[in-house]
Scaffold this active site. Structure first.
Site, PDB file in Angstrom:
ATOM      1  N   ARG A 138       0.871  -1.171   0.000  1.00  0.00           N
ATOM      2  CA  ARG A 138       0.000   0.000   0.000  1.00  0.00           C
ATOM      3  C   ARG A 138       0.911   1.225   0.000  1.00  0.00           C
ATOM      4  O   ARG A 138       1.974   1.206   0.639  1.00  0.00           O
ATOM      5  CB  ARG A 138      -0.885   0.036   1.257  1.00  0.00           C
ATOM      6  CG  ARG A 138      -2.024  -0.967   1.245  1.00  0.00           C
ATOM      7  CD  ARG A 138      -3.127  -0.550   0.291  1.00  0.00           C
ATOM      8  NE  ARG A 138      -4.290  -1.420   0.343  1.00  0.00           N
ATOM      9  CZ  ARG A 138      -4.551  -2.396  -0.523  1.00  0.00           C
ATOM     10  NH1 ARG A 138      -3.693  -2.651  -1.499  1.00  0.00           N
ATOM     11  NH2 ARG A 138      -5.649  -3.123  -0.413  1.00  0.00           N
TER      12      ARG A 138
ATOM     13  N   GLU B 179      -3.530   7.518  -4.576  1.00  0.00           N
ATOM     14  CA  GLU B 179      -3.888   7.012  -5.915  1.00  0.00           C
ATOM     15  C   GLU B 179      -5.232   7.567  -6.382  1.00  0.00           C
ATOM     16  O   GLU B 179      -6.139   7.690  -5.558  1.00  0.00           O
ATOM     17  CB  GLU B 179      -3.957   5.480  -5.877  1.00  0.00           C
ATOM     18  CG  GLU B 179      -2.602   4.860  -5.598  1.00  0.00           C
ATOM     19  CD  GLU B 179      -2.689   3.367  -5.301  1.00  0.00           C
ATOM     20  OE1 GLU B 179      -3.744   2.756  -5.551  1.00  0.00           O
ATOM     21  OE2 GLU B 179      -1.698   2.826  -4.813  1.00  0.00           O
TER      22      GLU B 179
ATOM     23  N   HIS C 124      -1.033   0.582  -9.934  1.00  0.00           N
ATOM     24  CA  HIS C 124      -1.656  -0.396  -9.015  1.00  0.00           C
ATOM     25  C   HIS C 124      -2.268  -1.581  -9.776  1.00  0.00           C
ATOM     26  O   HIS C 124      -3.488  -1.778  -9.752  1.00  0.00           O
ATOM     27  CB  HIS C 124      -2.711   0.279  -8.127  1.00  0.00           C
ATOM     28  CG  HIS C 124      -2.963  -0.514  -6.859  1.00  0.00           C
ATOM     29  ND1 HIS C 124      -3.385   0.044  -5.673  1.00  0.00           N
ATOM     30  CD2 HIS C 124      -2.855  -1.838  -6.593  1.00  0.00           C
ATOM     31  CE1 HIS C 124      -3.518  -0.888  -4.751  1.00  0.00           C
ATOM     32  NE2 HIS C 124      -3.203  -2.053  -5.289  1.00  0.00           N
TER      33      HIS C 124
HETATM   34  O1  A2R Z   1       3.681  -8.846  11.552  1.00  0.00           O
HETATM   35  P1  A2R Z   1       3.189 -10.259  11.409  1.00  0.00           P
HETATM   36  O2  A2R Z   1       4.045 -11.215  12.186  1.00  0.00           O
HETATM   37  O3  A2R Z   1       1.727 -10.356  11.660  1.00  0.00           O
HETATM   38  O4  A2R Z   1       3.412 -10.637   9.850  1.00  0.00           O
HETATM   39  C1  A2R Z   1       2.633 -10.087   8.808  1.00  0.00           C
HETATM   40  C2  A2R Z   1       3.226  -8.792   8.235  1.00  0.00           C
HETATM   41  N1  A2R Z   1       2.839  -7.583   8.984  1.00  0.00           N
HETATM   42  C3  A2R Z   1       3.717  -6.687   9.455  1.00  0.00           C
HETATM   43  N2  A2R Z   1       5.058  -6.635   9.415  1.00  0.00           N
HETATM   44  C4  A2R Z   1       5.667  -5.587  10.023  1.00  0.00           C
HETATM   45  N3  A2R Z   1       5.001  -4.612  10.667  1.00  0.00           N
HETATM   46  C5  A2R Z   1       3.654  -4.628  10.752  1.00  0.00           C
HETATM   47  N4  A2R Z   1       3.001  -3.666  11.405  1.00  0.00           N
HETATM   48  C6  A2R Z   1       2.950  -5.707  10.124  1.00  0.00           C
HETATM   49  N5  A2R Z   1       1.636  -6.042  10.009  1.00  0.00           N
HETATM   50  C7  A2R Z   1       1.597  -7.184   9.313  1.00  0.00           C
HETATM   51  O5  A2R Z   1       2.715  -8.725   6.897  1.00  0.00           O
HETATM   52  C8  A2R Z   1       2.690 -10.990   7.588  1.00  0.00           C
HETATM   53  O6  A2R Z   1       3.952 -11.571   7.464  1.00  0.00           O
HETATM   54  C9  A2R Z   1       2.483 -10.049   6.425  1.00  0.00           C
HETATM   55  C10 A2R Z   1       1.086 -10.084   5.808  1.00  0.00           C
HETATM   56  O7  A2R Z   1       0.859 -11.369   5.315  1.00  0.00           O
HETATM   57  P2  A2R Z   1      -0.608 -11.904   4.985  1.00  0.00           P
HETATM   58  O8  A2R Z   1      -1.537 -11.571   6.080  1.00  0.00           O
HETATM   59  O9  A2R Z   1      -0.459 -13.335   4.570  1.00  0.00           O
HETATM   60  O10 A2R Z   1      -1.083 -11.018   3.764  1.00  0.00           O
HETATM   61  P3  A2R Z   1      -0.895 -11.251   2.188  1.00  0.00           P
HETATM   62  O11 A2R Z   1      -1.985 -12.099   1.673  1.00  0.00           O
HETATM   63  O12 A2R Z   1       0.493 -11.670   1.904  1.00  0.00           O
HETATM   64  O13 A2R Z   1      -1.167  -9.774   1.655  1.00  0.00           O
HETATM   65  C11 A2R Z   1      -0.379  -8.661   2.122  1.00  0.00           C
HETATM   66  C12 A2R Z   1      -0.873  -7.343   1.592  1.00  0.00           C
HETATM   67  C13 A2R Z   1      -2.361  -7.100   1.580  1.00  0.00           C
HETATM   68  O14 A2R Z   1      -2.858  -6.749   2.820  1.00  0.00           O
HETATM   69  C14 A2R Z   1      -2.494  -5.949   0.582  1.00  0.00           C
HETATM   70  O15 A2R Z   1      -2.390  -4.719   1.219  1.00  0.00           O
HETATM   71  C15 A2R Z   1      -1.300  -6.131  -0.312  1.00  0.00           C
HETATM   72  O16 A2R Z   1      -0.583  -7.238   0.228  1.00  0.00           O
HETATM   73  O17 A2R Z   1      -1.713  -6.375  -1.613  1.00  0.00           O
END
Ligand code: A2R
Length: 309
Positions: free
Chosen positions: A223, A252, A270
């Site tokens: 994002r 955007e 995007h």
């Molecule tokens: O932080 P963790 O341990 O919950 O790991 C998640 C990480 N993550 C963060 N890392 C650093 N600081 C943060 N504040 C933070 N919040 C979340 O991002 C996890 O490793 C990763 C997200 O993975 P998934 O939930 O499997 O999401 P996915 O399907 O890979 O999609 C990621 C994003 C979407 O939300 C859209 O915004 C974009 O890709 O297209």
């Protein structure tokens, strides 16, 4: 027939399937029967404006086309018993391809060299300057989730060393950094693929970009909010940051002119998941969630916060 509010566009295939089960009303133009609406179909960009959600007293379910749902107030929805779904997994490979494509375009100066041929420079000035190899690089993944892992898998054949940062370590063989700036210092390329929202707002700040450095490449397919855009533009202008490959921006579709003028960037509108095949899969899952909720009261892919509903 149940009443569905459509926010943003839907494909013809989605509309046909939805019309068999719902009376579709569009947010655009207003005039929809707010009391009758039980379901919303939206996308990750448009989300559901807070005043719209508040004006739908009988809303039961929101289906979001896209994996990122930071434009939907899930806490407010959940508090009212409204379940929110999204489209994880079906876009992992496509967004990963976009990230790798941006990285390669930066390293191999794809746009510059394409322009070298088109402009006649090749004939007039001779060979283009050399570029950098994508092979054997160290890549830091910010957010090693579903898509982050797909990026790591796609980079493996290039002899890439993968490291990562997230809030908690994952059960993987890659080196984990608890500190993002420390990771940025150790890598050649930083790829951002976390969710948006308050917890990641501008976490790629000036310190992180300075740590990445003049030979460093920043790729953002998450994002626009994750990167401090003004600080990034300054770093790219000053040469404190080498290159950036960007699919997402802070406001955007507005992209600052200063960014559009830079030669050390590759800019995409995007389109991380934007292929015919992947958008069809996302559309199918968006509709599957709506139809299953209507028929059985359950959903296939709730956002994590709604998994216990
Ligand atoms: O932080 P963790 O341990 O919950 O790991 C998640 C990480 N993550 C963060 N890392 C650093 N600081 C943060 N504040 C933070 N919040 C979340 O991002 C996890 O490793 C990763 C997200 O993975 P998934 O939930 O499997 O999401 P996915 O399907 O890979 O999609 C990621 C994003 C979407 O939300 C859209 O915004 C974009 O890709 O297209």
């Amino acid at each position: 027939m149940a009443d569905l509010l459509q926010i943003g566009g839907v494909t013809d295939v989605m509309r046909e399937r939805l019309e068999a089960a719902f009376t579709i009303h569009k947010l655009e133009g207003g005039g929809y029967p707010a009391e009758a609406i039980t379901h919303v179909a939206t996308n990750g960009h448009a989300g559901v404006p807070a005043d719209v959600m508040a004006a739908l007293p009988n809303l039961k379910m929101i289906s979001c086309y896209g994996v990122g749902y930071d434009a939907i107030d899930v806490a407010a929805a959940k508090a009212r018993g409204i379940v929110v779904t999204h489209t994880p997994n079906v876009l992992n490979a496509e967004v990963a391809t976009t990230a790798v494509m941006l990285m390669m375009a930066c390293y191999r100066e794809l746009l510059r060299d394409d322009a070298w041929v088109r402009s006649g420079n090749w004939e007039a000035k001779g060979n283009a300057p050399l570029t950098r190899s994508v092979d054997n690089q160290t890549v830091g993944i910010l957010g090693l989730g579903r898509i982050g892992q797909a990026i790591a898998d796609k980079l493996a054949p290039w002899g890439t060393t993968i490291v990562y940062h997230s809030r908690s370590p994952k059960d993987v063989a890659y080196k984990y950094y608890a500190d993002l700036t420390e990771m940025a210092r150790d890598v050649d390329t930083l790829i951002c693929i976390t969710p948006g929202g308050p917890s990641t707002n501008k976490i790629v700040n000036r310190d992180v970009m300075d740590a990445l450095g003049p030979q460093g490449t920043l790729i953002n397919v998450s994002r626009g909010s994750v990167v401090d855009e003004a600080a990034m533009i300054a770093a790219l202008q000053d040469g404190r940051l080498g290159w950036a490959g960007l699919d997402v921006f802070e406001a955007e579709p507005h992209v600052p002119e200063a960014l559009r003028k830079l030669e050390n960037v590759v800019l995409l509108p995007h389109v991380g998941s934007g292929t015919v095949e992947t958008r069809a899969a996302m559309g199918a899952l968006t509709v599957d969630n709506l139809l299953q909720h209507l028929k059985e009261g359950t959903v296939l892919t709730p956002v994590p916060e709604c998994a216990d509903m």
